[in-house]
Design a protein around this motif. Structure first.
Motif, PDB file in Angstrom:
ATOM      1  N   ALA A  87      28.297  14.553 -70.397  1.00  0.00           N
ATOM      2  CA  ALA A  87      27.048  15.125 -70.912  1.00  0.00           C
ATOM      3  C   ALA A  87      27.190  15.443 -72.391  1.00  0.00           C
ATOM      4  CB  ALA A  87      26.685  16.381 -70.123  1.00  0.00           C
ATOM      5  N   ASN A  91      25.269  13.827 -75.567  1.00  0.00           N
ATOM      6  CA  ASN A  91      24.540  14.695 -76.489  1.00  0.00           C
ATOM      7  C   ASN A  91      24.906  14.408 -77.946  1.00  0.00           C
ATOM      8  OD1 ASN A  91      24.584  17.788 -77.851  1.00  0.00           O
ATOM      9  ND2 ASN A  91      22.735  17.185 -76.731  1.00  0.00           N
ATOM     10  N   TYR A 119      20.778  21.368 -75.749  1.00  0.00           N
ATOM     11  CA  TYR A 119      22.022  21.198 -74.986  1.00  0.00           C
ATOM     12  C   TYR A 119      23.223  21.004 -75.889  1.00  0.00           C
ATOM     13  CZ  TYR A 119      18.443  20.616 -71.493  1.00  0.00           C
ATOM     14  OH  TYR A 119      17.355  20.831 -70.701  1.00  0.00           O
TER      15      TYR A 119
ATOM     16  N   ARG B 316      12.007  12.339 -63.420  1.00  0.00           N
ATOM     17  CA  ARG B 316      12.236  11.593 -64.668  1.00  0.00           C
ATOM     18  C   ARG B 316      12.609  12.533 -65.803  1.00  0.00           C
ATOM     19  NH1 ARG B 316      10.200   6.117 -64.599  1.00  0.00           N
ATOM     20  NH2 ARG B 316      10.372   6.012 -66.857  1.00  0.00           N
ATOM     21  N   GLU B 317      11.931  13.701 -65.826  1.00  0.00           N
ATOM     22  CA  GLU B 317      12.253  14.682 -66.873  1.00  0.00           C
ATOM     23  C   GLU B 317      13.709  15.121 -66.753  1.00  0.00           C
ATOM     24  OE1 GLU B 317       9.756  18.256 -67.003  1.00  0.00           O
ATOM     25  OE2 GLU B 317      11.534  19.331 -67.741  1.00  0.00           O
ATOM     26  N   LEU B 320      15.875  12.414 -68.089  1.00  0.00           N
ATOM     27  CA  LEU B 320      15.868  12.404 -69.556  1.00  0.00           C
ATOM     28  C   LEU B 320      16.744  13.516 -70.114  1.00  0.00           C
ATOM     29  CD1 LEU B 320      14.675  11.498 -72.307  1.00  0.00           C
ATOM     30  CD2 LEU B 320      13.088  13.405 -72.020  1.00  0.00           C
ATOM     31  N   ARG B 321      16.578  14.729 -69.548  1.00  0.00           N
ATOM     32  CA  ARG B 321      17.363  15.859 -70.042  1.00  0.00           C
ATOM     33  C   ARG B 321      18.858  15.575 -69.894  1.00  0.00           C
ATOM     34  NH1 ARG B 321      14.602  20.605 -71.091  1.00  0.00           N
ATOM     35  NH2 ARG B 321      12.369  20.458 -70.678  1.00  0.00           N
ATOM     36  N   LYS B 322      19.215  14.951 -68.776  1.00  0.00           N
ATOM     37  CA  LYS B 322      20.628  14.611 -68.592  1.00  0.00           C
ATOM     38  C   LYS B 322      21.053  13.564 -69.615  1.00  0.00           C
ATOM     39  CE  LYS B 322      21.779  16.073 -64.089  1.00  0.00           C
ATOM     40  NZ  LYS B 322      22.571  15.767 -62.911  1.00  0.00           N
ATOM     41  N   ALA B 323      20.164  12.601 -69.902  1.00  0.00           N
ATOM     42  CA  ALA B 323      20.507  11.542 -70.858  1.00  0.00           C
ATOM     43  C   ALA B 323      20.732  12.111 -72.254  1.00  0.00           C
ATOM     44  CB  ALA B 323      19.405  10.487 -70.889  1.00  0.00           C
ATOM     45  N   VAL B 324      19.990  13.159 -72.630  1.00  0.00           N
ATOM     46  CA  VAL B 324      20.197  13.727 -73.967  1.00  0.00           C
ATOM     47  C   VAL B 324      21.266  14.802 -73.966  1.00  0.00           C
ATOM     48  CG1 VAL B 324      17.864  13.187 -74.719  1.00  0.00           C
ATOM     49  CG2 VAL B 324      18.380  15.473 -73.824  1.00  0.00           C
ATOM     50  N   GLY B 325      21.969  14.978 -72.821  1.00  0.00           N
ATOM     51  CA  GLY B 325      23.164  15.818 -72.856  1.00  0.00           C
ATOM     52  C   GLY B 325      23.118  17.091 -72.034  1.00  0.00           C
ATOM     53  N   ALA B 326      22.110  17.255 -71.151  1.00  0.00           N
ATOM     54  CA  ALA B 326      22.091  18.447 -70.310  1.00  0.00           C
ATOM     55  C   ALA B 326      23.198  18.341 -69.263  1.00  0.00           C
ATOM     56  CB  ALA B 326      20.744  18.591 -69.627  1.00  0.00           C
ATOM     57  N   PRO B 328      25.042  19.486 -65.649  1.00  0.00           N
ATOM     58  CA  PRO B 328      24.487  19.899 -64.351  1.00  0.00           C
ATOM     59  C   PRO B 328      24.181  21.395 -64.324  1.00  0.00           C
ATOM     60  CG  PRO B 328      26.318  18.410 -64.011  1.00  0.00           C
ATOM     61  CD  PRO B 328      26.253  18.667 -65.485  1.00  0.00           C
ATOM     62  N   PRO B 406      21.507  10.635 -63.220  1.00  0.00           N
ATOM     63  CA  PRO B 406      20.554  10.388 -64.308  1.00  0.00           C
ATOM     64  C   PRO B 406      19.946   8.985 -64.268  1.00  0.00           C
ATOM     65  CG  PRO B 406      22.807  10.619 -65.139  1.00  0.00           C
ATOM     66  CD  PRO B 406      22.810  11.065 -63.715  1.00  0.00           C
ATOM     67  N   ILE B 407      20.725   8.000 -63.831  1.00  0.00           N
ATOM     68  CA  ILE B 407      20.206   6.626 -63.799  1.00  0.00           C
ATOM     69  C   ILE B 407      19.094   6.514 -62.768  1.00  0.00           C
ATOM     70  CG2 ILE B 407      20.811   4.212 -63.381  1.00  0.00           C
ATOM     71  CD1 ILE B 407      23.732   5.115 -64.127  1.00  0.00           C
ATOM     72  N   LEU B 410      15.966   8.425 -63.904  1.00  0.00           N
ATOM     73  CA  LEU B 410      15.153   7.752 -64.933  1.00  0.00           C
ATOM     74  C   LEU B 410      14.398   6.565 -64.354  1.00  0.00           C
ATOM     75  CD1 LEU B 410      17.536   7.964 -67.995  1.00  0.00           C
ATOM     76  CD2 LEU B 410      15.177   8.778 -67.908  1.00  0.00           C
ATOM     77  N   ARG B 411      14.876   6.044 -63.239  1.00  0.00           N
ATOM     78  CA  ARG B 411      14.211   4.907 -62.620  1.00  0.00           C
ATOM     79  C   ARG B 411      13.100   5.354 -61.668  1.00  0.00           C
ATOM     80  NH1 ARG B 411      18.791   1.794 -60.070  1.00  0.00           N
ATOM     81  NH2 ARG B 411      19.792   1.500 -62.081  1.00  0.00           N
TER      82      ARG B 411
END
Lengths: 256, 413
Positions: A87, A91, A119, B316-317, B320-326, B328, B406-407, B410-411
């Protein structure tokens, strides 16, 4: 971090395998893939569905871990990291651009761009300036308070790109970024990617369209989980008459 | 690990989610609202009742005690005949002279006698024989004339005190002090008029015509085996335990009871009644607490349901949040905060409704709940329980969100 491993290629993928189990069936999505991408390259990853290009993108974007092989990013082995470390890498090192933009509908353009900072480890001060700077780079300074439904498709994708470059990532990873856009807007967005590339950004675009790939320096074609060809754009275009790639060459764009 | 910006946006997001789905959020929180509101109202009513009852006890006096004869439990009737266990005047005197923790004491004996003034005769008025300490013990003094003194009792003076009701019923002049009346055929002079303010005890108003005469005189006008009780005050409510023991000791000695012999009398302090009532009130409060527990359980299941819907709507949100680095944990905390916020908003509305209900209770005529109020601890407790409901029932949906791939997310369509 980048300077510490300046002698390493940005991305070094060695013998990468990925096996999915769907029920009793075993799917080999990647079968020992090797790939190396240097800093400030602009690479298109192409392939038909089932070629493993989505799986590769997920691996490169640190969204998933490989079954075997290794993935070194700036010399760090990403394939052995746990969920929290991944993660953090996503980021700080990766900026995603998706086909369907993935903006939060109730938030303004500015708030959408700020999202990765939520994050981030510390350093969140001056977030508004950073977000505004990113929006400036994509040419949307006059739309900061607009919500996604008040923006055109091209503007939405620009917001998404601003969000992706906010943390100055090592890799800008775009998955079919023009799939939902008309041809005029596609040209605009691809020009923006090229501009970012000229400013030093490493860009990887996953696409199945030759005209999109034509904007890149290098084209990596996959088939059955392996690299089929890895050529410069000029060589790729020249080789398109070969039977192996002819199937996907209809509607080829002129070189840039 | 999580920066301040995360918390700011998570809380903002929680409220904006509720705002964006106002009616859904309201229906979801209804269980919590009803639960908290009804419990708040019950606690308010209890608080009012408690205040009322304690005020009534206070008006009697927290340090007051009573002594009355009592046949030992399971004892054969013939072993303890009534005349043997009746209190005697000498016993009252012994308590007065020997118990250091007793401030004031009076024996009281009541006898129904005919009372006659110049123009009127009333049959069967309750005439009480008392000591001068009665004024202190019952907190009733004269509004006219003079109170009883010790001399009145010692010299067996033919004097009496009456109240205003008696003056009216006997057609006596308003200033009745100094007038003479016949009590049981004997002539008494009215020494004073006592205040009519009667200690109202649980709404039982014993106020009517009252006549008081010196205890020693009353004894003479009764049979040999007459009934009397003793009322007194301890020096303070705090010494009630010791003082009771002292009275018991003196009485046992007077009655020649050896250790192990059952007691033939009862010493009862108001203090004990208060303690008993408080225990009862605490019991009812605990039951109310149990009811809120059940309603919060039901409300919590609603919260869990709506949070599961929310997680599925926003897959999906989450991707996305996980994709930008959130991490668990960040996703888990965000959804948990949302559930807690929803519950707290429900709790807040519930307390508001509960307060309204409490206000309504005070306005019901005759319900004697004028002092109904929601105590601060009930408000605090409601919030704590609401928040805990959010955490407990929001945990499962939040964990589900945190574990999303996350994959896949997003799908998700």
């Amino acid at each position: 971090m980048v300077d510490a491993h300046a002698d390493w290629p940005l991305i070094q993928v060695i013998g990468l395998t990925k096996i999915y189990r769907v029920g009793v069936e075993t799917i080999h999505a990647l079968r020992g893939l090797d790939l190396s991408i240097g800093r400030n390259e602009m690479v298109a990853i192409m392939g038909s569905s089932g070629s493993g290009k989505s799986t590769l993108m997920n691996m490169l974007g640190c969204l998933d871990r490989p079954t075997g092989g290794s993935y070194l990013m700036n010399g760090r082995d990403v394939s052995k990291m746990d969920a929290n470390e991944l993660a953090q890498v996503r980021n700080e090192e990766i900026g995603f651009v998706f086909q369907s933009f993935e903006l939060l509908p109730r938030q303004t353009a500015l708030e959408n761009v700020e999202l990765p900072l939520i994050y981030a480890r510390g350093g969140w001060r001056g977030r508004k300036q950073r977000a505004l700077a990113a929006l400036d780079r994509v040419g949307l300074l006059d739309r900061v308070e607009h919500r996604p439904n008040q923006l055109s498709g091209g503007q939405r994708q620009r917001v998404a790109i601003a969000r992706a470059i906010l943390n100055k990532p090592s890799i800008l990873l775009a998955d079919e970024p023009t799939g939902n856009l008309d041809s005029a807007t596609t040209t605009e967005i691809l020009a923006l990617f090229r501009q970012l590339h000229l400013e030093g950004q490493t860009v990887i675009i996953v696409t199945h369209e030759n005209e999109v790939a034509a904007h890149c320096q290098r084209v990596v074609r996959l088939r059955d989980g392996r690299v089929l060809s890895d050529l410069s754009i000029e060589q790729d275009i020249a080789g398109r008459h070969l039977p192996t790639t002819a199937a996907s060459s209809s509607g080829a764009a002129p070189p840039c | 690990m999580l920066n301040p910006l995360f918390w700011v946006q998570a809380i903002t997001l929680a409220f904006s989610q509720i705002w964006a789905n106002k009616s859904r959020a309201f229906l979801t929180a209804l269980g919590i609202i009803v639960g908290v509101a009804s419990t708040t109202a019950v606690i308010a009513a209890l608080t009012g009742l408690k205040a009322k009852v304690l005020t009534e006890f206070e008006s009697v006096g927290a340090s007051k005690f009573f002594v009355f004869p009592d046949r030992p439990e399971n004892a054969p009737r013939n072993m303890y005949p009534w005349e043997k266990i009746l209190l005697k005047p000498a016993e009252a005197k012994a308590i007065r002279d020997e118990c250091t923790l007793v401030k004031a004491i009076t024996p009281i004996t009541e006898v129904g006698l005919d009372v006659e003034s110049e123009g009127k005769r009333i049959e069967g008025i309750t005439v009480s024989g008392i000591w001068s300490d009665w004024h202190v013990v019952q907190n009733r003094f004269v509004q006219d004339g003079r109170p009883f003194s010790q001399i009145d009792d010692e010299s067996e003076r033919q004097v009496c005190l009456i109240n205003e009701d008696a003056i009216r019923e006997l057609d006596l002049p308003a200033n009745a002090t100094g007038e003479a009346i016949l009590i049981g055929g004997r002539r008494f002079m009215i020494a004073g008029v006592v205040e009519t303010t009667q200690a109202r005890f649980f709404g039982m108003n014993t106020s009517s015509a009252e006549v008081f005469i010196p205890f020693s005189v009353a004894v003479k006008m009764q049979d040999r085996n007459f009934f009397m009780r003793i009322e007194g005050l301890f020096t303070s409510p705090d010494v009630a335990e010791d003082a009771e023991e002292e009275v018991r000791f003196v009485l046992r000695r007077m009655r020649g009871l050896s250790p192990g012999d059952p007691q033939t009398f009862q010493v009862a302090a108001i203090d004990k009644f208060i303690a008993q009532f408080k225990t009862l009130a605490a019991g009812i409060t605990a039951i109310a607490g149990g009811i809120v527990g059940i309603s919060l359980l039901v409300g919590g299941i609603g919260i869990m349901n709506i949070m599961l819907v929310s997680v599925s709507e926003r897959t999906r949100e989450i991707g996305l949040r996980k994709a930008v680095g959130a991490t668990p944990m960040a996703i888990l905390l965000q959804f948990l905060l949302e559930a807690v916020t929803l519950c707290l908003v429900g709790g807040f509305i519930g307390i508001a409704f509960g307060r309204l209900a409490a206000l309504g209770l005070t306005l019901i005529p005759g319900a004697q709940l004028e002092q109904a109020d929601v105590p601060f601890w009930a408000v605090a407790l409601s919030f704590v329980f609401s928040a805990m409901t959010g955490i407990v029932f929001g945990m499962f949906p939040a964990i589900k969100a945190a574990r999303l791939d996350p994959i896949e997310a997003l799908r998700h369509e």
